[in-house]
Design a protein around this motif. Structure first.
Motif, PDB file in Angstrom:
ATOM      1  N   CYS A  39     -16.632 -15.921  36.500  1.00  0.00           N
ATOM      2  CA  CYS A  39     -16.216 -14.836  35.927  1.00  0.00           C
ATOM      3  C   CYS A  39     -15.391 -15.252  34.448  1.00  0.00           C
ATOM      4  N   THR A  53     -11.227 -17.427  41.941  1.00  0.00           N
ATOM      5  CA  THR A  53     -11.815 -16.053  41.270  1.00  0.00           C
ATOM      6  C   THR A  53     -11.661 -14.818  42.302  1.00  0.00           C
ATOM      7  N   GLY A 100     -14.000 -21.167  40.930  1.00  0.00           N
ATOM      8  CA  GLY A 100     -12.641 -20.317  41.110  1.00  0.00           C
ATOM      9  C   GLY A 100     -11.538 -21.174  40.795  1.00  0.00           C
ATOM     10  N   ASN A 131     -11.747 -15.083  33.410  1.00  0.00           N
ATOM     11  CA  ASN A 131     -11.746 -15.156  34.865  1.00  0.00           C
ATOM     12  C   ASN A 131     -10.590 -14.238  35.391  1.00  0.00           C
TER      13      ASN A 131
END
Length: 360
Positions: A150, A104, A102, A153
């Motif tokens: 991700c 995220t 993160g 992201n």
């Protein structure tokens, strides 16, 4: 379920006492060019599909997405949005210890918690523009069996280079990497290589048609993995989890691959130019505009402004932007704005500059 996703124009309209259509939604990361040309008309002519049950397993949609991605159909599973797979992931993979890269999207952590797992976080840093240090990440991976990442992201917009990510996953074959590529089609063509064809058994790819093709309300998402992993997810999927119109929309995409590719290329060109203009108009030492490979921009606020204050000021002008306070690792110092049509992108600049006390 978390509160505070983007796109809640109905809640804001109720709060402001206005109609939802009076609000300009720059909080939701949907293609600013709208839906793929011809898609809405195609679905409008097939509304009678709601009179019968859809395919129980969404197999035709999975075949269409496999064709779009250039992978074997046996490696693709259809679901009711990628969210369905996120919340099923820990159960399907028998996760014992999870790591979320993160800051995220909050649903990765919430999906873990639904299965009774409290995830750990590996947080990128604002001082490095939220770029991922893959070598530093590698040092903390031992002991984890599932990693959520991700790429690009959300909400930072950072894109991990394909070869860097490929090497990282290959070096840790006992760890399952769940790579969410929902925003990858927005990335520049020379940086948009998907992990779906990487050939690594420990990589699970989430792929969405919602964002790039402008159809989030239909709830269609896909998982790409080896057949053994797909079987483990398939056991958790209820029948008829992809509705008839969503199936028809995805089949339309598969039957119009050339048009879809042209639409993606046009979207990328539009975002490159509009992103340049938006950053140019908003340039001020009161804000930090982080680099982004996709359709949204993460914005760092001055110390004397909070996300609540800025979002409220914009809401009073009927602009809905994303308050990033509920992203673990960000807090009240950040907002996110998704690019829209050129006139809207220009119109939001002045109220945003005013909200943060920037001089014109």
């Amino acid at each position: 379920m978390i509160e505070g996703h983007g796109g809640n124009i109905f809640g804001l309209a109720e709060q402001l006492g206005c109609r939802p259509e009076e609000i300009v939604d720059m909080s939701s990361n949907i293609n600013p060019l709208g839906a793929l040309p011809g898609l809405i008309e195609h679905l409008g002519a097939r509304l009678d599909l709601i009179r019968v049950l859809p395919e129980a397993d969404g197999r035709s949609a999975a075949r269409a997405v496999a064709a779009l991605l250039g992978v074997a159909a046996e490696r693709v599973l259809a679901g009711g949005g990628t969210t369905q797979f996120i919340y099923a992931a820990c159960a399907a993979l028998a996760t014992r210890k999870a790591l979320v890269v993160g800051p995220t999207y909050a649903d990765y952590a919430d999906g873990c918690r639904v299965c009774g797992i409290e995830p750990d976080f590996f947080l990128t840093r604002a001082e490095q523009a939220f770029a991922l240090d893959s070598e530093q990440l590698a040092t903390v991976l031992p002991g984890y069996d599932t990693v959520f990442l991700c790429n690009p992201n959300n909400p930072t917009g950072h894109l991990v280079d394909h070869q860097v990510l490929l090497d990282l996953c290959a070096r840790h074959p006992r760890i399952r990497f769940i790579v969410d590529e929902s925003y990858l089609p927005f990335a520049p063509a020379d940086h948009s290589q998907s992990m779906s064809g990487c050939g690594l058994d420990n990589v699970v790819v989430l792929w969405s048609v919602s964002k790039i093709f402008g159809m989030p309300g239909l709830r269609a998402g896909f998982l790409v993995a080896n057949e053994q992993v797909l079987d483990r997810f398939r056991r958790l999927m209820p029948p008829w989890c992809v509705n008839s119109l969503a199936l028809e929309a995805v089949r339309f995409l598969g039957a119009n691959q050339e048009a879809a590719a042209t639409f993606i290329a046009r979207t990328r060109a539009y975002l490159a130019e509009e992103g340049r203009l938006f950053r140019q108009r908003l340039r001020t030492d009161r804000l930090i505009l982080y680099p982004s490979a996709t359709s949204y921009v993460l914005i760092g606020l001055p110390a004397d402004r909070t996300a609540d204050i800025v979002c409220s000021a914009l809401a009073a002008k009927r602009f809905l932007i994303r308050n990033c306070a509920n992203f673990h690792g960000l807090g009240q110092g950040y907002v996110r704005i998704a690019l829209k049509d050129a006139a809207t992108n220009e119109a939001v600049v002045r109220p945003l500059r005013t909200a943060v006390g920037a001089e014109d």
